[in-house]
Write an enzyme that holds these catalytic residues in place. Structure first.
Site, short mmCIF file in Angstrom:
data_model
loop_
_atom_site.label_atom_id
_atom_site.label_comp_id
_atom_site.label_asym_id
_atom_site.label_seq_id
_atom_site.Cartn_x
_atom_site.Cartn_y
_atom_site.Cartn_z
N ASP A 125 -3.59 1.04 9.99
CA ASP A 125 -4.79 1.86 10.15
C ASP A 125 -5.24 1.82 11.60
O ASP A 125 -5.71 2.82 12.14
CB ASP A 125 -5.90 1.40 9.21
CG ASP A 125 -5.62 1.92 7.81
OD1 ASP A 125 -4.88 1.24 7.08
OD2 ASP A 125 -6.08 3.03 7.49
N CYS A 161 0.83 -1.20 0.00
CA CYS A 161 0.00 0.00 0.00
C CYS A 161 0.87 1.26 0.00
O CYS A 161 1.98 1.25 -0.56
CB CYS A 161 -0.98 -0.02 1.17
SG CYS A 161 -2.32 1.18 1.00
O1 LIG Z 1 -3.76 0.99 4.52
C1 LIG Z 1 -3.30 2.08 4.31
C2 LIG Z 1 -4.02 3.11 3.50
O2 LIG Z 1 -5.31 2.71 3.11
P1 LIG Z 1 -6.23 3.70 2.24
O3 LIG Z 1 -5.45 4.06 1.02
O4 LIG Z 1 -7.44 2.89 1.94
O5 LIG Z 1 -6.54 4.91 3.10
C3 LIG Z 1 -2.01 2.50 4.95
O6 LIG Z 1 -1.13 1.43 5.03
C4 LIG Z 1 -2.32 2.98 6.37
O7 LIG Z 1 -3.37 3.92 6.34
C5 LIG Z 1 -1.10 3.64 7.01
O8 LIG Z 1 -0.74 4.80 6.29
P2 LIG Z 1 -0.01 6.00 7.04
O9 LIG Z 1 1.25 5.43 7.61
O10 LIG Z 1 0.25 7.02 5.97
O11 LIG Z 1 -0.94 6.50 8.09
#
Ligand SMILES: O=C(COP(=O)(O)O)[C@H](O)[C@H](O)COP(=O)(O)O
Length: 313
Positions: free
Chosen positions: A189, A120
């Site tokens: 998340d 991701c």
């Molecule tokens: O799963 C996702 C984003 O999912 P989506 O694209 O559906 O929002 C990321 O791995 C986490 O949110 C952590 O990101 P961060 O470290 O930037 O908080």
């Protein structure tokens, strides 16, 4: 409420996405809205925060951000406004400094010559990778595509533009490439009280493949990704998004076909070696302590959970 509706739409449509960005954006939006509220401050802010809260259900960062900002105080609307703005700014600073600290701490776990797999597009995970690179380590990244929304393309571009050597793979190639990987770093998340990770769909399969291949699996997560609600027994809601993100056309219309599109999955703590937070690199078993001592919940077993400013540093 135009500002709030517009912000909510941006989160729902994923124009603003990723747990940290969503949380920061919610704090900024509430701060700006507070500046414009003329009367009924409490009521207006409550309605605004409820609208934002209902945009994406899984990332607890949104709940924690709103809860932090909305724990304002004051005798009158002016004092309340000032207090809210101050808290929003504190939260924004928390987001920025935590990512930096996580990068520094996590980079120590990436040795020179490593191949790092990520999934991701996580700002915290990328902070770790970029710090390792900045320290002069020769690293290579394998980034998954992250269907259906392809956040892996963002990761690939961001790291490649940074000067890092990136290999983009389809999600189903994770196990095929795992033998080349020295460490996996993903974001979060939500982290539950029992140390489980909720992150982009496919994360748990990567953890499974990593465990099988004895590759360390690290999570980069700010403490505001830990869920106080899970301490009160609540389960994390996994967001299921529109099937049209996965497929269009005839198949979607076929009466005998169901297309499912969960956006996140759960990785049990047994698959996680370390969670890199801004307060240190901790084992997942310490999630309870983080929620108790660093998110500063006030009432165990009660309805009210408030992040208290005295726990913020
Ligand atoms: O799963 C996702 C984003 O999912 P989506 O694209 O559906 O929002 C990321 O791995 C986490 O949110 C952590 O990101 P961060 O470290 O930037 O908080």
């Amino acid at each position: 409420m135009d500002l709030i509706d517009e912000a909510a739409r941006k989160i729902e449509s994923m124009e603003v996405r990723g747990a940290a960005r969503i949380a920061r954006f919610a704090a900024e939006t509430l701060r700006e809205y507070a500046k414009s509220v003329k009367t009924n401050f409490d009521e207006e802010m409550r309605r605004a925060s409820e609208r934002l809260m209902n945009t994406r259900p899984t990332a607890v960062s949104l709940f924690n951000a709103i809860n932090y900002v909305m724990s304002y105080s004051g005798e009158n609307d002016e004092e309340k406004r000032e207090s809210l703005i101050r808290r929003a700014e504190e939260f924004i600073e928390w987001v920025d400094t935590a990512r930096e600290k996580i990068g520094r701490t996590g980079a120590k776990r990436i040795v020179d010559g490593s191949t790092v797999m990520t999934h991701c597009n996580s700002s915290a995970a990328l902070s770790v990778i970029k710090h390792a690179f900045d320290e002069g380590k020769d690293i290579r990244v394998i980034a998954t595509e992250s269907r259906p929304r392809h956040q892996g393309y963002l990761t690939t571009k961001e790291l490649a533009d940074y000067g890092i050597d990136v290999t983009l793979i389809v999600d189903s190639a994770v196990r095929y490439f795992m033998k080349e990987v020295d460490v996996v770093v993903v974001g979060a998340d939500t982290i539950t009280v029992n140390g489980a990770l909720i992150n982009k769909i496919g994360t748990s399969q990567i953890a499974l493949a990593a465990k099988e291949a004895r590759v360390p699996f690290m999570v980069a997560a700010e403490t505001y990704k830990f869920s106080p609600k899970t301490l009160l027994g609540e389960l994390v809601v996994i967001e299921e998004r529109d099937a049209r993100e996965v497929i269009g056309g005839d198949l979607l219309e076929h009466p005998n076909v169901t297309v499912r599109n969960p956006a996140f999955d759960v990785t049990p703590r047994d698959y996680i070696d370390l969670i890199i937070t801004e307060i240190g690199a901790i084992p997942p078993e310490m999630a309870y302590i983080v929620i108790r001592d660093h998110l500063g919940y006030r009432e165990f077993g009660g309805e009210e959970i408030t992040l208290s400013p005295e726990h913020y540093d």
